[in-house]
Design a protein around this motif. Structure first.
Motif, PDB file in Angstrom:
ATOM      1  N   UNK A 159      -3.228   5.889  -9.380  1.00 14.10           N
ATOM      2  CA  UNK A 159      -2.176   5.651 -10.365  1.00 14.10           C
ATOM      3  C   UNK A 159      -2.789   5.357 -11.735  1.00 14.10           C
ATOM      4  N   UNK A 160      -2.520   6.154 -12.747  1.00  8.87           N
ATOM      5  CA  UNK A 160      -2.959   5.798 -14.098  1.00  8.87           C
ATOM      6  C   UNK A 160      -2.247   4.534 -14.552  1.00  8.87           C
ATOM      7  N   UNK A 161      -2.851   3.855 -15.530  1.00  8.23           N
ATOM      8  CA  UNK A 161      -2.345   2.557 -15.985  1.00  8.23           C
ATOM      9  C   UNK A 161      -1.870   2.667 -17.426  1.00  8.23           C
ATOM     10  N   UNK A 162      -0.624   2.248 -17.660  1.00  4.51           N
ATOM     11  CA  UNK A 162      -0.027   2.241 -18.998  1.00  4.51           C
ATOM     12  C   UNK A 162       0.255   0.779 -19.333  1.00  4.51           C
ATOM     13  N   UNK A 201     -11.205  -2.345 -17.689  1.00  6.08           N
ATOM     14  CA  UNK A 201     -10.775  -1.810 -16.397  1.00  6.08           C
ATOM     15  C   UNK A 201     -10.264  -0.379 -16.486  1.00  6.08           C
ATOM     16  N   UNK A 202      -9.705   0.001 -17.631  1.00  6.09           N
ATOM     17  CA  UNK A 202      -9.011   1.290 -17.754  1.00  6.09           C
ATOM     18  C   UNK A 202      -9.806   2.199 -18.693  1.00  6.09           C
ATOM     19  N   UNK A 203     -10.615   3.098 -18.160  1.00  6.42           N
ATOM     20  CA  UNK A 203     -11.391   3.998 -19.017  1.00  6.42           C
ATOM     21  C   UNK A 203     -10.528   5.153 -19.531  1.00  6.42           C
ATOM     22  N   UNK A 204     -11.076   5.881 -20.470  1.00  5.46           N
ATOM     23  CA  UNK A 204     -10.386   7.062 -20.987  1.00  5.46           C
ATOM     24  C   UNK A 204     -10.111   8.036 -19.835  1.00  5.46           C
ATOM     25  N   UNK A 205      -8.909   8.560 -19.799  1.00  2.00           N
ATOM     26  CA  UNK A 205      -8.531   9.483 -18.736  1.00  2.00           C
ATOM     27  C   UNK A 205      -7.803   8.835 -17.583  1.00  2.00           C
ATOM     28  N   UNK A 206      -7.847   7.488 -17.533  1.00  3.69           N
ATOM     29  CA  UNK A 206      -7.195   6.775 -16.426  1.00  3.69           C
ATOM     30  C   UNK A 206      -5.973   5.995 -16.890  1.00  3.69           C
ATOM     31  N   UNK A 207      -5.442   6.359 -18.056  1.00  2.00           N
ATOM     32  CA  UNK A 207      -4.256   5.687 -18.558  1.00  2.00           C
ATOM     33  C   UNK A 207      -4.300   5.537 -20.057  1.00  2.00           C
ATOM     34  N   UNK A 208      -3.392   4.705 -20.579  1.00  2.46           N
ATOM     35  CA  UNK A 208      -3.275   4.463 -22.013  1.00  2.46           C
ATOM     36  C   UNK A 208      -2.992   2.986 -22.241  1.00  2.46           C
ATOM     37  N   UNK A 228       0.828  -1.205   0.000  1.00  7.11           N
ATOM     38  CA  UNK A 228       0.000   0.000   0.000  1.00  7.11           C
ATOM     39  C   UNK A 228       0.865   1.260   0.000  1.00  7.11           C
ATOM     40  N   UNK A 229       1.920   1.260   0.798  1.00 10.26           N
ATOM     41  CA  UNK A 229       2.799   2.427   0.876  1.00 10.26           C
ATOM     42  C   UNK A 229       3.489   2.691  -0.461  1.00 10.26           C
ATOM     43  N   UNK A 230       3.923   1.630  -1.134  1.00  8.53           N
ATOM     44  CA  UNK A 230       4.605   1.799  -2.418  1.00  8.53           C
ATOM     45  C   UNK A 230       3.635   2.316  -3.486  1.00  8.53           C
ATOM     46  N   UNK A 231       2.412   1.809  -3.499  1.00  6.15           N
ATOM     47  CA  UNK A 231       1.437   2.274  -4.481  1.00  6.15           C
ATOM     48  C   UNK A 231       1.014   3.709  -4.191  1.00  6.15           C
ATOM     49  N   UNK A 232       0.956   4.065  -2.930  1.00 11.47           N
ATOM     50  CA  UNK A 232       0.564   5.417  -2.531  1.00 11.47           C
ATOM     51  C   UNK A 232       1.605   6.457  -2.931  1.00 11.47           C
ATOM     52  N   UNK A 233       2.804   5.992  -3.262  1.00  8.62           N
ATOM     53  CA  UNK A 233       3.881   6.912  -3.657  1.00  8.62           C
ATOM     54  C   UNK A 233       4.216   6.812  -5.145  1.00  8.62           C
ATOM     55  N   UNK A 234       3.403   6.065  -5.916  1.00  9.33           N
ATOM     56  CA  UNK A 234       3.725   5.817  -7.313  1.00  9.33           C
ATOM     57  C   UNK A 234       3.014   6.799  -8.237  1.00  9.33           C
ATOM     58  N   UNK A 235       3.671   7.106  -9.348  1.00  9.18           N
ATOM     59  CA  UNK A 235       3.081   7.976 -10.361  1.00  9.18           C
ATOM     60  C   UNK A 235       2.168   7.212 -11.316  1.00  9.18           C
ATOM     61  N   UNK A 236       2.354   5.888 -11.434  1.00  7.97           N
ATOM     62  CA  UNK A 236       1.524   5.128 -12.358  1.00  7.97           C
ATOM     63  C   UNK A 236       2.006   3.699 -12.501  1.00  7.97           C
ATOM     64  N   UNK A 237       1.123   2.844 -13.011  1.00  9.07           N
ATOM     65  CA  UNK A 237       1.426   1.432 -13.240  1.00  9.07           C
ATOM     66  C   UNK A 237       1.842   1.235 -14.697  1.00  9.07           C
ATOM     67  N   UNK A 238       2.976   0.558 -14.912  1.00  9.35           N
ATOM     68  CA  UNK A 238       3.411   0.153 -16.252  1.00  9.35           C
ATOM     69  C   UNK A 238       3.302  -1.366 -16.319  1.00  9.35           C
TER      70      UNK A 238
END
Length: 324
Positions: free
Chosen positions: A234-237, A247-254, A203-213
């Motif tokens: 975290x947006x999802x790439x 799972x990933x709508x427009x605006x929440x990643x690419x 949880x701590x690591x995800x709370x400090x992340x800019x996004x999921x690759x």
């Protein structure tokens, strides 16, 4: 209603625990809705809100189901008729071409369609257990979350995307030296490895992340890593395979199968982290999952099959395209 949840892995969740986490949260949500839940799981398991029955090797599944159970919910194909109302959740991408049980439920629309079915219930999680999200925190790194030793998870591709984007990457679920599929050692000091993480550390690591690759190279049946990351803003790439477009709508990643396209999206993302968080609270909660399964339970108890014919795989889920 008395529901018996059956799984081969112990509870509660240890480390990541995908299926175990899902059925734990499902059971808790059902209890909160006024239903009775029991678990039939390996010896040594325990639970504070439901009865736990240890699996007894050597006995048939039919012999291990208590008389007062209304419906049995397996997390694998029991491959036997237990003489009682039951259904099966298929969680993975198997390689067995044999048809599945008639009352099989899948974990995404894509997952179901690839087996010739329309029956699915999206996974959901108990977000209260994840704690608050710190939207104001500085977020310096991106992350990968999954079993990095699995080739289909494509940690190599995630490292490539991060390098092209010029960002640092935290690998949650892998080690710098991996000998499982030959020799792989990641030299870059901009990639940080944390092994298999769970609980508060995750949880701590995800709370400090800019996004999921997460450029997976198979049809992802669902993707708990995706909704967990979105919960923490975290947006999802990722690649556009399996359930990921659900799972990933427009605006929440690419979503793209190109490393350069994902890298460009990582560099240029200017979305709303709170929108990512709100999306999973609305769509992928344990309560929403429980309501979906209750509809399946009621249909099975009424003697109506969940599928017109036994589902079976159509084509391979593996070796999806990826452009470095």
């Amino acid at each position: 209603m008395h529901v018996l949840l059956v799984n081969h892995a112990p509870i509660p969740v240890f480390a990541y625990g995908g299926t175990e986490r899902v059925i734990w949260d499902l059971g808790r949500a059902l209890v909160q809705m006024g239903h009775r839940v029991s678990y039939l799981v390996p010896e040594g398991s325990h639970c504070d809100f439901a009865q736990v029955l240890p699996i007894r090797p050597g006995l048939s599944w039919a012999e291990q189901v208590p008389a007062d159970v209304d419906v049995v919910h397996f997390q694998f194909n029991p491959k036997e008729d237990i003489g009682r109302p039951f259904l099966v959740t298929e969680h993975g991408n198997g390689r067995d071409p044999d048809p599945l049980a008639l009352n099989t439920v899948f974990v995404s629309r894509n997952h179901a369609e690839r087996h010739g079915s329309q029956r699915f219930v999206h996974n959901g999680l108990d977000w209260q257990a994840y704690g608050p999200v710190d939207f104001g925190r500085a977020r310096g790194h991106h992350h990968f979350l999954g079993k990095a030793a699995w080739r289909v998870k494509n940690v190599k591709g995630a490292i490539r995307v991060a390098a092209l984007a010029g960002v640092e990457l935290d690998v949650l679920g892998g080690t710098r030296l991996n000998l499982r599929r030959g020799f792989r050692f990641t030299w870059s000091p901009r990639v940080h490895f944390f092994g298999m993480v769970g609980g508060q550390q995750k949880f701590d690591l995800l709370n400090a992340s800019s996004g999921l690759i997460l450029p997976v190279r198979w049809h992802e049946p669902f993707g708990l890593a995706v909704i967990e990351s979105l919960y923490f803003g975290c947006p999802v790439f990722a690649t556009p395979y399996g359930a990921l477009p659900e799972l990933v709508p427009e605006g929440c990643g690419t979503l793209s199968s190109s490393a350069s396209a994902l890298a460009e999206a990582v560099r240029g993302w200017q979305g709303d982290r709170r929108a990512c968080h709100a999306h999973v609270l609305e769509r992928f909660s344990a309560g929403a999952m429980a309501r979906g399964y209750l509809q399946c339970y009621e249909q099975v108890l009424a003697g109506e099959p969940l599928n017109a014919q036994r589902p079976h795989m159509a084509g391979s889920a593996f070796d999806q395209a990826w452009k470095e």
